[in-house]
Design a protein around this motif. Structure first.
Motif, PDB file in Angstrom:
ATOM      1  N   HIS A  47       0.855  -1.186   0.000  1.00 21.44           N
ATOM      2  CA  HIS A  47       0.000   0.000   0.000  1.00 21.44           C
ATOM      3  C   HIS A  47       0.893   1.239   0.000  1.00 21.44           C
ATOM      4  O   HIS A  47       2.061   1.187   0.371  1.00 21.44           O
ATOM      5  N   SER A  48       0.330   2.351  -0.411  1.00 20.53           N
ATOM      6  CA  SER A  48       1.060   3.614  -0.464  1.00 20.53           C
ATOM      7  C   SER A  48       0.829   4.374   0.842  1.00 20.53           C
ATOM      8  O   SER A  48      -0.315   4.650   1.208  1.00 20.53           O
ATOM      9  N   GLN A  49       1.892   4.680   1.528  1.00 19.88           N
ATOM     10  CA  GLN A  49       1.768   5.376   2.815  1.00 19.88           C
ATOM     11  C   GLN A  49       1.557   6.878   2.605  1.00 19.88           C
ATOM     12  O   GLN A  49       2.219   7.482   1.777  1.00 19.88           O
ATOM     13  N   PRO A  50       0.669   7.544   3.353  1.00 23.38           N
ATOM     14  CA  PRO A  50      -0.259   6.926   4.309  1.00 23.38           C
ATOM     15  C   PRO A  50      -1.661   6.715   3.729  1.00 23.38           C
ATOM     16  O   PRO A  50      -2.549   6.256   4.424  1.00 23.38           O
ATOM     17  N   LYS A  51      -1.863   7.038   2.447  1.00 23.56           N
ATOM     18  CA  LYS A  51      -3.213   7.047   1.881  1.00 23.56           C
ATOM     19  C   LYS A  51      -3.732   5.648   1.555  1.00 23.56           C
ATOM     20  O   LYS A  51      -4.928   5.409   1.601  1.00 23.56           O
ATOM     21  N   GLY A  52      -2.867   4.752   1.175  1.00 26.35           N
ATOM     22  CA  GLY A  52      -3.307   3.407   0.831  1.00 26.35           C
ATOM     23  C   GLY A  52      -3.195   3.131  -0.647  1.00 26.35           C
ATOM     24  O   GLY A  52      -2.264   2.466  -1.090  1.00 26.35           O
ATOM     25  N   ASN A  53      -4.129   3.619  -1.436  1.00 26.48           N
ATOM     26  CA  ASN A  53      -4.145   3.362  -2.863  1.00 26.48           C
ATOM     27  C   ASN A  53      -3.254   4.335  -3.625  1.00 26.48           C
ATOM     28  O   ASN A  53      -2.816   5.354  -3.100  1.00 26.48           O
ATOM     29  N   TYR A  54      -3.006   4.007  -4.868  1.00 22.66           N
ATOM     30  CA  TYR A  54      -2.403   4.970  -5.773  1.00 22.66           C
ATOM     31  C   TYR A  54      -3.393   6.109  -6.010  1.00 22.66           C
ATOM     32  O   TYR A  54      -4.596   5.966  -5.758  1.00 22.66           O
ATOM     33  N   VAL A  55      -2.915   7.210  -6.519  1.00 22.33           N
ATOM     34  CA  VAL A  55      -3.809   8.318  -6.868  1.00 22.33           C
ATOM     35  C   VAL A  55      -4.830   7.874  -7.905  1.00 22.33           C
ATOM     36  O   VAL A  55      -6.000   8.248  -7.863  1.00 22.33           O
ATOM     37  N   ASP A  56      -4.382   7.013  -8.833  1.00 21.88           N
ATOM     38  CA  ASP A  56      -5.218   6.652  -9.970  1.00 21.88           C
ATOM     39  C   ASP A  56      -5.637   5.191  -9.989  1.00 21.88           C
ATOM     40  O   ASP A  56      -5.986   4.654 -11.042  1.00 21.88           O
ATOM     41  N   GLY A  57      -5.604   4.535  -8.841  1.00 16.95           N
ATOM     42  CA  GLY A  57      -6.058   3.156  -8.832  1.00 16.95           C
ATOM     43  C   GLY A  57      -5.682   2.421  -7.568  1.00 16.95           C
ATOM     44  O   GLY A  57      -4.947   2.936  -6.719  1.00 16.95           O
ATOM     45  N   PRO A  58      -6.177   1.194  -7.430  1.00 14.98           N
ATOM     46  CA  PRO A  58      -5.941   0.426  -6.208  1.00 14.98           C
ATOM     47  C   PRO A  58      -4.548  -0.195  -6.180  1.00 14.98           C
ATOM     48  O   PRO A  58      -3.900  -0.368  -7.219  1.00 14.98           O
ATOM     49  N   THR A  59      -4.106  -0.567  -5.005  1.00 14.70           N
ATOM     50  CA  THR A  59      -2.860  -1.325  -4.860  1.00 14.70           C
ATOM     51  C   THR A  59      -3.138  -2.821  -4.776  1.00 14.70           C
ATOM     52  O   THR A  59      -2.211  -3.620  -4.873  1.00 14.70           O
ATOM     53  N   THR A  60      -4.371  -3.186  -4.564  1.00 13.70           N
ATOM     54  CA  THR A  60      -4.734  -4.592  -4.419  1.00 13.70           C
ATOM     55  C   THR A  60      -4.848  -5.271  -5.775  1.00 13.70           C
ATOM     56  O   THR A  60      -5.136  -4.636  -6.790  1.00 13.70           O
ATOM     57  N   PRO A  61      -4.622  -6.599  -5.826  1.00 13.22           N
ATOM     58  CA  PRO A  61      -4.740  -7.305  -7.104  1.00 13.22           C
ATOM     59  C   PRO A  61      -6.185  -7.419  -7.563  1.00 13.22           C
ATOM     60  O   PRO A  61      -7.114  -7.258  -6.772  1.00 13.22           O
ATOM     61  N   LEU A  62      -6.341  -7.721  -8.822  1.00 16.43           N
ATOM     62  CA  LEU A  62      -7.674  -8.000  -9.345  1.00 16.43           C
ATOM     63  C   LEU A  62      -8.209  -9.278  -8.708  1.00 16.43           C
ATOM     64  O   LEU A  62      -9.369  -9.336  -8.277  1.00 16.43           O
TER      65      LEU A  62
END
Length: 789
Positions: A627-642
């Motif tokens: 995950h991207s600290q501290p926000k979690g997701n990328y600005v333009d999408g999720p960090t989790t897999p499909l």
């Protein structure tokens, strides 16, 4: 040159110890005879349209021969011809060279023996999706039989690379992203191929040591940037298990460099770790032209003689697929005093020892198989291939449309792979490699010489079923309309529009999309074929868009050896079935899954990304990763897999409960633990569930993965059936490379969780490792014993 009358000499006496026989033989050898044992040449250099060229063989093997490269795999010989030719070559070496030393014939057999008339099984990534070591062993048993029937005693498989970046084309050759899964399946393959004794078995080769699947930018042969802990605890783990647990007898270094050290020139890796630490006593065979690459790609030297010295000093014993650096350049280096003769003797000794272990000196001949033997083998191969193809299928999405019911009367089958037998084959199948040799020859590549070998074996595909054929066979009472729509890498508006019209007339559209596996320029995945992006290539997404616009429900079947980022396709499809690269038995298995004759039960051996920008992506990330600290997701999408590692749907449902551990405090030294859980089929169909055990170290002194697979068991259950799965593991299996780079088991809290994927783990508990810090110098426990009651 006639063989010397040496029948009474020690090396010919089978009653003497192998070490004594080797020492006696080396003492009789000239330098030229020694160097011949370290080299090889392609079979097609001595096999042509008229069979074996004895004059050419005599010229190339005047001083003997270490290894012969792919007698079956580089020619178009039938199995009986391969066996007869192997026997003739061995007879020449034994009877017409001075010392009568037989050769080791090696072949590729990653997903079936790479040979004319041999079946192509599901690729390794699909075999991993089956989560079934016994099935991998079953397939390996048939490969072993076919190799023995044709005189091949050295297999260049399995691939034990751990992959992180699916842009890399060779993902399909691996068992996926998890080191434990790779170790479990790899050991099953190695044990079966080698058998109880190498005298009646085939030498397995672990490849590629190490880091090949962690290449920079997902580019083949590119550098691997690996720290010492990741190297030890993750990348090396399946190789170590294969050596120490399964007795792996051959190793192949990787093309890449690790932290600047090319693996073929790394004494630390090949001697320090492999031989000295792990106790490896087999042979180290170079990857194809990799010793030459020390002077070309890696630029360690401009001289092939120095490249030979570097490889020998590191521990490489045998140059494949041809003798280049270990030929005249090595002779020149020896004569100039730049290479120690003792290094030659050490490598020759290991090659000769392997030949004695294989029994080649005592039984060099190859018996031509009978039609009955080949027929029985073919039947066993077909059974194993179909079972693997069935169990490898992973259903990742289903709104209830599958299995297709009797109400589905009109079916449109669409897509470039629906009617293609060729595109069901992995990159190490015979057709694909003959294509490669043909292309290389056209380009003037020295590896592609030999007119006989470069005939594209298109007629091998005659009679091979396609997915379209199997769907028609499985649905005889339905109206089946086919429209190709586009190619894998090309297409026209007109063809796409015609396919959309076919879909509009149907109750359901089955789209078969994906990639072409191989090494040629028209391939999109496989060795040499890395990709910048992971969307469908060519105009396949355009085709999917056009069909989706008709409103007809879509069942998407994906044929690809790597995970594709198909988030857009997922939104458009009612169901998605991942078929990987299914081989000859794939069409029947896919049709059975679509119609409900079998229930899919495979699980993902690798995380499926939503977008290429998430790479590298793994469930085994460290606590600060994922995950991207501290926000979690990328600005333009999720960090989790499909879709996550270990995930896969079924046509039935399952429930896990009653998690038990036999003790909550486990000694750091010698402690053992049993973890059990009950699994029940709560649905109305028989089906398979893969029960998965994960661990997390809550108190490590270095950052550790948030989750690690430590056991799994695939269980078939009838409706309403309930069984208990037990995992038995030791404290040693919680060891890791600590702050001071020692492998240790430390006291602390371990979380155990059980579930059906890396993200669906409904049951969890903790145990305490208690006692002193224990250094593990002589590891023995790698895999978790499982049982089902």
């Amino acid at each position: 040159m006639a063989t010397e009358a040496l029948e009474s000499t020690p090396y010919r006496d089978p009653s003497r110890p192998v070490e004594e026989r080797v020492a006696d033989l080396i003492g009789r050898m000239t330098r030229a005879e020694k160097l011949a044992q370290l080299g090889s040449f392609w079979a097609f250099e001595v096999v042509g349209d008229d069979g074996l060229d004895r004059e050419r063989l005599a010229a190339l093997a005047e001083d003997g021969l270490g290894g012969l490269t792919r007698l079956a795999g580089s020619t178009n010989l039938q199995p009986v011809q391969v066996a007869a030719t192997a026997d003739a070559i061995q007879r020449f070496l034994v009877e017409e060279t001075r010392l009568g030393i037989p050769a080791i014939i090696h072949e590729e057999c990653l997903h079936g023996l790479l040979a004319w008339a041999a079946p192509s099984f599901q690729q390794s990534i699909g075999a991993a999706a089956a989560f079934d070591p016994a099935l991998v062993a079953d397939v390996a048993a048939t490969i072993r039989r076919r190799m023995l029937m044709t005189g091949a005693r050295h297999a260049l498989a399995p691939v034990l690379d751990i992959t992180r970046d699916p842009r890399w084309g060779r993902v399909e050759e691996t068992y996926g992203e998890d080191p434990y899964l790779a170790a479990e399946l790899g050991c099953a393959y190695v044990r079966t191929l080698q058998g109880d004794s190498l005298e009646t078995g085939v030498v397995a080769t672990g490849k590629h040591l190490v880091g090949h699947g962690l290449a920079e930018g997902g580019m083949n042969m590119a550098p691997a940037h690996i720290g010492p802990r990741e190297l030890r605890d993750e990348q090396l783990f399946p190789f170590e298990a294969a050596v120490r647990l399964a007795g792996l007898a051959s190793m192949m270094p990787a093309y890449c460099d690790v932290d600047g050290a090319p693996c073929h020139a790394s004494a630390e890796l090949l001697t320090g770790i492999l031989r000295d630490e792990w106790g490896f006593d087999g042979i180290i065979s170079s990857d194809y032209i990799a010793i030459e690459m020390l002077a070309t790609a890696h630029r360690l030297t401009a001289e092939l003689g120095e490249a030979a010295r570097l490889a020998l000093a590191a521990g490489v014993d045998q140059e494949l697929p041809r003798t280049a650096a270990f030929g005249p350049p090595l002779v020149e280096a020896l004569e100039a005093g730049r290479v120690d003769e003792a290094m030659i003797d050490a490598a020759v000794g290991r090659v000769l020892q392997m030949k004695f272990r294989l029994g080649l000196f005592d039984r060099p001949g190859v018996e031509v198989p009978s039609p009955a033997d080949l027929g029985q083998l073919a039947a066993d191969e077909a059974r194993a291939a179909l079972e693997l193809a069935r169990k490898s299928l992973v259903l990742v999405q289903n709104d209830g449309i599958l299995p297709l019911g009797s109400e589905t009367r009109r079916v449109a089958v669409i897509g470039p792979i629906a009617d293609s037998a060729r595109d069901l084959l992995g990159d190490y199948s015979h057709v694909v490699h003959i294509e490669t040799l043909h292309e290389m020859r056209q380009q003037g590549n020295a590896l592609g010489v030999g007119e006989h070998a470069t005939r594209v074996a298109a007629n091998e595909l005659e009679g091979m079923a396609t997915i379209l054929d199997a769907i028609r066979e499985a649905m005889p009472d339905r109206a089946i309309e086919f429209a190709r729509g586009c190619g894998i890498s090309d297409g026209t508006d007109e063809d796409i529009a015609a396919a959309a019209e076919a879909a509009r007339r149907a109750d359901v559209a089955i789209l078969v999309l994906g990639e072409r596996s191989g090494l040629t320029n028209d391939s999109t995945t496989g060795e040499f074929r890395d990709r910048l992006d992971l969307v469908f290539s060519g105009r396949q997404q355009d085709l999917l868009d056009a069909v989706a616009a008709t409103g007809t429900p879509i069942v998407l079947v994906v044929v690809s050896g790597r995970p594709l980022a198909i988030e857009r396709a997922a939104r458009q499809s009612a169901a998605i079935l991942l078929a990987w690269v299914p081989g000859h038995a794939g069409p029947v298995a896919i049709a059975e899954a679509l119609t409900g004759a079998v229930t899919p039960g495979g699980k993902l051996p690798i995380s499926i990304p939503s977008h290429v920008g998430q790479l590298p992506l793994s469930y085994r990330h460290h606590p600060s990763g994922g995950h991207s600290q501290p926000k979690g997701n990328y600005v333009d999408g999720p960090t989790t897999p499909l879709w996550p590692f270990g995930f896969g749907l079924s046509y039935t449902t399952f429930a896990l409960d009653n998690l038990q551990v036999d003790q909550t405090v486990v000694a750091t030294h010698g402690g053992r633990l049993a973890v059990s859980v009950e699994v029940e089929n709560t649905g109305e169909r028989a089906g398979d569930e893969v029960v998965q055990l994960y661990v997390r170290d809550e108190e490590a002194t270095v950052a550790r993965p948030v989750l690690e697979l430590r056991g799994f068991r695939r269980v078939m259950l009838e409706p309403g059936e309930r069984r208990r799965v037990t995992f038995r593991l030791s404290a040693e299996q919680f060891c890791y490379t600590g702050a001071d780079l020692r492998r240790v088991v430390e006291p602390g809290t371990i979380t155990l969780s059980v579930g059906t994927s890396s993200t669906d783990r409904p049951l969890a508990t903790t145990i305490q490792l208690a006692g002193p810090v224990v250094e593990i110098r002589d590891r023995r426990d790698y895999l978790t014993e499982t049982s089902v009651d």
